[in-house]
Write a protein that holds these residues in place. Structure first.
Motif, PDB file in Angstrom:
ATOM      1  N   TYR A  48       1.741  30.851   0.861  1.00 43.40           N
ATOM      2  CA  TYR A  48       0.772  29.758   0.931  1.00 43.40           C
ATOM      3  C   TYR A  48       1.250  28.719   1.943  1.00 43.40           C
ATOM      4  O   TYR A  48       2.433  28.345   1.967  1.00 43.40           O
ATOM      5  CB  TYR A  48       0.619  29.099  -0.444  1.00 43.40           C
ATOM      6  CG  TYR A  48      -0.384  27.969  -0.458  1.00 43.40           C
ATOM      7  CD1 TYR A  48      -1.725  28.225  -0.717  1.00 43.40           C
ATOM      8  CD2 TYR A  48      -0.003  26.661  -0.196  1.00 43.40           C
ATOM      9  CE1 TYR A  48      -2.662  27.194  -0.733  1.00 43.40           C
ATOM     10  CE2 TYR A  48      -0.924  25.624  -0.192  1.00 43.40           C
ATOM     11  CZ  TYR A  48      -2.251  25.899  -0.463  1.00 43.40           C
ATOM     12  OH  TYR A  48      -3.161  24.884  -0.459  1.00 43.40           O
TER      13      TYR A  48
ATOM     14  N   ASP B  48      -3.910  29.192   3.480  1.00 48.06           N
ATOM     15  CA  ASP B  48      -4.341  28.494   2.270  1.00 48.06           C
ATOM     16  C   ASP B  48      -5.643  29.094   1.767  1.00 48.06           C
ATOM     17  O   ASP B  48      -6.139  30.089   2.316  1.00 48.06           O
ATOM     18  CB  ASP B  48      -4.424  26.973   2.488  1.00 48.06           C
ATOM     19  CG  ASP B  48      -5.528  26.545   3.449  1.00 48.06           C
ATOM     20  OD1 ASP B  48      -6.316  27.409   3.908  1.00 48.06           O
ATOM     21  OD2 ASP B  48      -5.602  25.338   3.759  1.00 48.06           O
ATOM     22  N   CYS B  49      -6.193  28.498   0.720  1.00 51.21           N
ATOM     23  CA  CYS B  49      -7.340  29.124   0.040  1.00 51.21           C
ATOM     24  C   CYS B  49      -8.544  29.253   0.960  1.00 51.21           C
ATOM     25  O   CYS B  49      -9.160  30.326   1.040  1.00 51.21           O
ATOM     26  CB  CYS B  49      -7.698  28.341  -1.229  1.00 51.21           C
ATOM     27  SG  CYS B  49      -8.243  26.632  -0.964  1.00 51.21           S
TER      28      CYS B  49
ATOM     29  N   HIS C 183     -10.502  23.739  -4.011  1.00 51.48           N
ATOM     30  CA  HIS C 183      -9.996  25.116  -4.073  1.00 51.48           C
ATOM     31  C   HIS C 183     -11.149  26.114  -4.065  1.00 51.48           C
ATOM     32  O   HIS C 183     -12.242  25.846  -4.568  1.00 51.48           O
ATOM     33  CB  HIS C 183      -9.159  25.331  -5.332  1.00 51.48           C
ATOM     34  CG  HIS C 183      -8.433  26.640  -5.353  1.00 51.48           C
ATOM     35  ND1 HIS C 183      -7.473  26.974  -4.432  1.00 51.48           N
ATOM     36  CD2 HIS C 183      -8.538  27.720  -6.183  1.00 51.48           C
ATOM     37  CE1 HIS C 183      -7.013  28.189  -4.683  1.00 51.48           C
ATOM     38  NE2 HIS C 183      -7.649  28.661  -5.739  1.00 51.48           N
TER      39      HIS C 183
ATOM     40  N   ALA D  78      -5.513  32.336  -2.267  1.00 58.45           N
ATOM     41  CA  ALA D  78      -4.243  31.750  -1.847  1.00 58.45           C
ATOM     42  C   ALA D  78      -4.043  30.495  -2.676  1.00 58.45           C
ATOM     43  O   ALA D  78      -4.868  29.580  -2.642  1.00 58.45           O
ATOM     44  CB  ALA D  78      -4.271  31.417  -0.356  1.00 58.45           C
ATOM     45  N   THR D  79      -2.960  30.458  -3.433  1.00 59.76           N
ATOM     46  CA  THR D  79      -2.792  29.363  -4.384  1.00 59.76           C
ATOM     47  C   THR D  79      -1.406  28.737  -4.308  1.00 59.76           C
ATOM     48  O   THR D  79      -0.396  29.451  -4.248  1.00 59.76           O
ATOM     49  CB  THR D  79      -3.064  29.858  -5.818  1.00 59.76           C
ATOM     50  OG1 THR D  79      -2.668  28.850  -6.755  1.00 59.76           O
ATOM     51  CG2 THR D  79      -2.314  31.140  -6.135  1.00 59.76           C
ATOM     52  N   ALA D  80      -1.374  27.411  -4.330  1.00 56.09           N
ATOM     53  CA  ALA D  80      -0.094  26.703  -4.374  1.00 56.09           C
ATOM     54  C   ALA D  80       0.600  26.905  -5.712  1.00 56.09           C
ATOM     55  O   ALA D  80       1.807  26.674  -5.829  1.00 56.09           O
ATOM     56  CB  ALA D  80      -0.322  25.213  -4.111  1.00 56.09           C
TER      57      ALA D  80
ATOM     58  N   VAL E 125      -0.779  34.499  -1.736  1.00 53.71           N
ATOM     59  CA  VAL E 125      -2.074  35.118  -1.992  1.00 53.71           C
ATOM     60  C   VAL E 125      -1.892  36.104  -3.141  1.00 53.71           C
ATOM     61  O   VAL E 125      -1.033  36.992  -3.075  1.00 53.71           O
ATOM     62  CB  VAL E 125      -2.596  35.856  -0.747  1.00 53.71           C
ATOM     63  CG1 VAL E 125      -3.921  36.564  -1.060  1.00 53.71           C
ATOM     64  CG2 VAL E 125      -2.790  34.882   0.415  1.00 53.71           C
TER      65      VAL E 125
END
Length: 273
Positions: A169, A180-181, A224, A237-239, A244
């Motif tokens: 990410y 990123d997302c 998001h 894609a997540t923090a 991913v």
């Protein structure tokens, strides 16, 4: 009030046709250019925070320049920002192919045993003069494995997104080096020639709302976005995991709501233009 991300104007210069929305002392027709490096940050101001990234072969309009930085508008989605002027080229041969693999290498000769010149990410745009001996020859020099390029769009955005599973990410990222997302969603949709904005709020506004979840639908929360692979499974894609990943949709809705980052904002369905 105009959206900074989509307004082709600096404090002093505005692109022709936008002067009513953003009056500035100077007016410009802009200059066509193309990204000639593998990847470049698109920043809020020269040397500032990254908002998004642009990939090799991306066409842009140069609107303003100062101290080695260029303010540009990306042709892909209209996103505006500053990038280093040295990353741009005025050589604009026809774009014929795109990188379909997660990543690839550019070689100085059609020989995989040679030391590569540089790497490219999924979605990079290429001007190919010929394909022979298993390599695509680029108009500006260099050779890319023919298996890694395509001259037609992909068919399934979910299958494209799946190629990026495990990618780290990165806030504002748009490549296999970090994403990123909204970058993941944009990469998957544009690979299929479905026009898609760069940020999740813009993406939510770009597509019609639906009530049922189908493969390829987009699922939204504040700040998001994820892509549904089925009515119960999604990729994003997540923090949370800094990567991913796959996640069950009911679990994600409950987890995000419990974390205080909800609520779930609903489903949107991308459509081909």
């Amino acid at each position: 009030m105009s959206d900074r991300r989509l307004t082709p104007a600096t404090d002093r210069v505005v692109l022709q046709g936008w002067q009513d929305q953003a009056p500035r002392p100077q007016l410009t027709d802009g200059r066509a250019a193309r990204l000639a490096v593998p990847l470049a940050d698109l920043c809020r101001e020269p040397g500032g925070r990254r908002d998004r990234q642009v990939n090799f072969g991306a066409d842009v309009t140069v609107i303003d320049e100062t101290d080695g930085w260029s303010f540009v508008r990306a042709a892909l989605d209209g996103y505006c920002g500053w990038l280093r002027s040295g990353a741009l080229s005025d050589d604009l041969p026809p774009l014929t192919h795109r990188v379909r693999a997660t990543a690839t290498h550019v070689y100085p000769a059609p020989d995989m045993k040679r030391h590569q010149d540089f790497a490219l990410s999924l979605g990079a745009r290429l001007s190919v003069t010929r394909i022979a001996d298993g390599f695509a020859e680029l108009s500006g020099g260099g050779f890319v494995p023919a298996q890694h390029v395509a001259d037609a769009p992909a068919a399934d955005p979910v299958a494209v997104a799946e190629r990026l599973l495990g990618t780290p990410y990165l806030w504002g990222g748009n490549s296999d080096w970090g994403i990123d997302c909204s970058g993941l969603v944009q990469a998957a949709l544009t690979a299929c020639d479905i026009a898609c904005p760069g940020d999740s709020d813009l993406q939510r506004n770009a597509f019609p709302a639906v009530d049922d979840i189908q493969r390829g639908d987009l699922l939204f929360w504040p700040g998001h976005v994820a892509m549904a692979a089925s009515p119960t499974r999604m990729i994003h894609a997540t923090a949370w995991q800094m990567a991913v990943i796959w996640e069950d949709i009911p679990d994600a809705i409950a987890r995000i709501d419990a974390s205080g980052d909800g609520p779930f904002l609903g489903i949107r369905r991308p459509v081909r233009g």
